[in-house]
Enzyme design. Structure first.
Site, mmCIF file in Angstrom:
data_model
loop_
_atom_site.group_PDB
_atom_site.id
_atom_site.type_symbol
_atom_site.label_atom_id
_atom_site.label_comp_id
_atom_site.label_asym_id
_atom_site.label_seq_id
_atom_site.Cartn_x
_atom_site.Cartn_y
_atom_site.Cartn_z
ATOM 1 N N CYS A 76 28.848 -25.278 1.008
ATOM 2 C CA CYS A 76 27.738 -25.775 1.826
ATOM 3 C C CYS A 76 27.939 -25.402 3.290
ATOM 4 O O CYS A 76 29.019 -25.610 3.850
ATOM 5 C CB CYS A 76 27.624 -27.293 1.675
ATOM 6 S SG CYS A 76 26.301 -28.024 2.656
ATOM 7 N N CYS A 82 28.435 -32.571 8.256
ATOM 8 C CA CYS A 82 28.006 -33.609 7.322
ATOM 9 C C CYS A 82 29.250 -34.265 6.730
ATOM 10 O O CYS A 82 30.203 -33.582 6.367
ATOM 11 C CB CYS A 82 27.162 -32.985 6.216
ATOM 12 S SG CYS A 82 26.787 -34.097 4.848
ATOM 13 N N CYS A 85 30.845 -34.591 1.776
ATOM 14 C CA CYS A 85 31.734 -33.920 0.807
ATOM 15 C C CYS A 85 33.023 -33.508 1.505
ATOM 16 O O CYS A 85 33.270 -32.328 1.741
ATOM 17 C CB CYS A 85 31.046 -32.697 0.207
ATOM 18 S SG CYS A 85 29.515 -33.030 -0.659
ATOM 19 N N CYS A 427 35.823 -48.946 -8.922
ATOM 20 C CA CYS A 427 35.559 -47.820 -8.016
ATOM 21 C C CYS A 427 36.513 -47.856 -6.823
ATOM 22 O O CYS A 427 36.374 -47.063 -5.894
ATOM 23 C CB CYS A 427 34.106 -47.843 -7.539
ATOM 24 S SG CYS A 427 33.645 -49.347 -6.648
#
Length: 470
Positions: A76, A82, A85, A427
């Site tokens: 990306c 960003c 990720c 999680c």
């Protein structure tokens, strides 16, 4: 060598490991740990520190003397700005290694419990374009790159439709192509931005609380159904209809087009009225013939394919024969409860969110499942001895709490009723480790299975089977 100033520089430092929250780990010459936000284990780098604490530093790599063989080129173009990720520059097989290592470290070091041989982490078949839900924010003052700030070129269009810059609530990075959700997600987002700009529909300004377009949510189910929801800051029937008509016309494959008018201070829609503009007011997910109705406010695991694998592991760990009473704590919309119901005598689901329980009841009825019951309320207040007496002593408890783990009162109740088996889906293996430590007096951990739900990120799911000590 460290310079003696507030922000130090450490030279030729080898990155040793991957740590929590996507940081990499190195050692400073003085022996303190350094957490680095832009390096991969195996890199040899110069580090500029950004924070100094009593036991550690935080910093960024400024020079790369040697690049790790664990590195790959990020797919990306937005990577590094960003924050979505953080591990995209690490080869996926190494991502899996460090995720499994984190689970084991947390359970042994934080939980201080004895573990069986941990089953190797289950990787995701799809390493990109795996998310079924994405939320994007509009902004009239998009994040500018350093090159744009330093250039003499006048920037007339500051509109953005994308993601928040990490740690900055009012700064939005404009996204051209996101690698997290399959098509037509990128096409829809880009078309909405272009059409809105061309038609002078104002983008939101979070700091000044003004503008028309606020957020865009896209959900794409495994069935192929697509939901799009546009959140507007205020009502303007003419402009709203103009945009929604265009979306419906340009993307006829959208099966649910909805909107929200939200003039309050935050973007959450859970206390807002959702209006269906075109198509159905929901989409449907499917798993082993079960269909789950998903509305705009519903929670559903965001990696559909990997959720199926996670649920299969959970059901396998539960060891059901058809005669068991199962309690599914933190049941959400009841997906796990319904998934295991065929192999149980009865399943009781408990959840704090009323809308989720309504979804669970509707889905169970539509799926023809008659041996599930769902109840709403604060877990520590609902899951009591009176509740157990009324609904039956559980043979198996499945618990899938939020990131904070289980409340101590819930753990105490588990110890009090002492079912034969507990399947703990988490999680956050750090809070899971804390809870397992509290359960250790009565239960032994007999199986551990990490599952990667979120490739390219540092997040990892973990499933543990606890069996009562004899």
């Amino acid at each position: 060598m460290a310079r003696k100033n507030k922000r130090q520089v450490f030279e030729n430092i080898e990155v040793l490991d991957a740590g929590a929250k996507g940081k990499s780990v190195a050692k400073a010459p003085d022996g303190k740990v350094i957490f680095i936000n832009n390096a991969v284990p195996g890199d040899v780098i110069d580090i500029q520190t950004t924070k100094k604490r009593k036991a550690y530093y935080e910093g960024s790599a400024t020079t790369f003397h040697k690049k790790s063989d664990k590195r790959v080129d990020p797919a990306c173009k937005h990577f590094g700005t960003c924050g979505g990720c953080k591990w995209q520059f690490m080869d996926y097989k190494h991502q899996l290694t460090y995720k499994e290592q984190e689970v084991v470290n947390n359970l042994t070091r934080l939980g201080k419990i004895e573990l069986p041989e941990v089953t190797s982490i289950l990787g995701s078949e799809d390493q990109f374009f795996y998310r079924n839900k994405m939320e994007f924010s509009f902004s009239d003052s998009r994040w500018l790159s350093l090159e744009e700030i330093q250039s003499d070129k006048e920037i007339s269009n500051r509109n953005a439709l994308g993601f928040h810059i990490p740690g900055m609530w009012d700064k939005i990075l404009d996204i051209d192509k996101c690698h997290l959700q399959e098509d037509p997600s990128n096409a829809i987002r880009n078309e909405v931005k272009v059409f809105a700009t061309d038609n002078n529909l104002s983008f939101y300004n979070a700091r000044n609380q003004r503008g028309f377009l606020r957020t865009l949510m896209i959900r794409i189910a495994s069935t192929g159904e697509i939901m799009v929801l546009v959140q507007f800051f205020h009502e303007d029937t003419e402009k709203r209809t103009l945009l929604l008509d265009h979306i419906a016309s340009k993307f006829p494959e959208i099966t649910s087009l909805q909107y929200v008018i939200n003039s309050k201070g935050n973007d959450t829609i859970y206390d807002q009225d959702v209006v269906c503009f075109n198509g159905k007011d929901h989409i449907e997910e499917e798993m082993e013939g079960l269909r789950f109705k998903i509305n705009a406010k519903s929670f559903y695991q965001t990696n559909s394919k990997q959720a199926y694998e996670l649920y299969k592991i959970t059901r396998d760990f539960a060891g059901l024969t058809g005669n068991e009473i199962v309690y599914d704590l933190y049941t959400g919309t009841g997906t796990i409860a319904q998934f295991v119901a065929r192999k149980a005598k009865k399943v009781i689901g408990v959840e704090a969110v009323p809308e989720a329980i309504e979804d669970a009841k509707i889905n169970a009825e539509r799926n023809g499942i008659e041996n599930t019951e769902f109840y709403v309320g604060d877990m520590k207040k609902v899951f009591t001895s009176d509740f157990i007496a009324k609904h039956g002593q559980p043979d198996v408890i499945i618990t899938d709490p939020p990131r904070d783990g289980m409340h101590k009162d819930v753990v105490d109740q588990l110890l009090h009723i002492a079912p034969d088996r507990i399947v703990y889906v988490s999680c956050n293996s750090a809070t899971q480790a804390r809870d397992l430590s509290l359960l250790d007096s009565t239960y032994t951990v007999s199986r551990v299975q990490p599952v990667d739900m979120f490739p390219q990120t540092f997040h990892v799911e973990n499933v543990v089977l606890l069996e009562k000590r004899r």
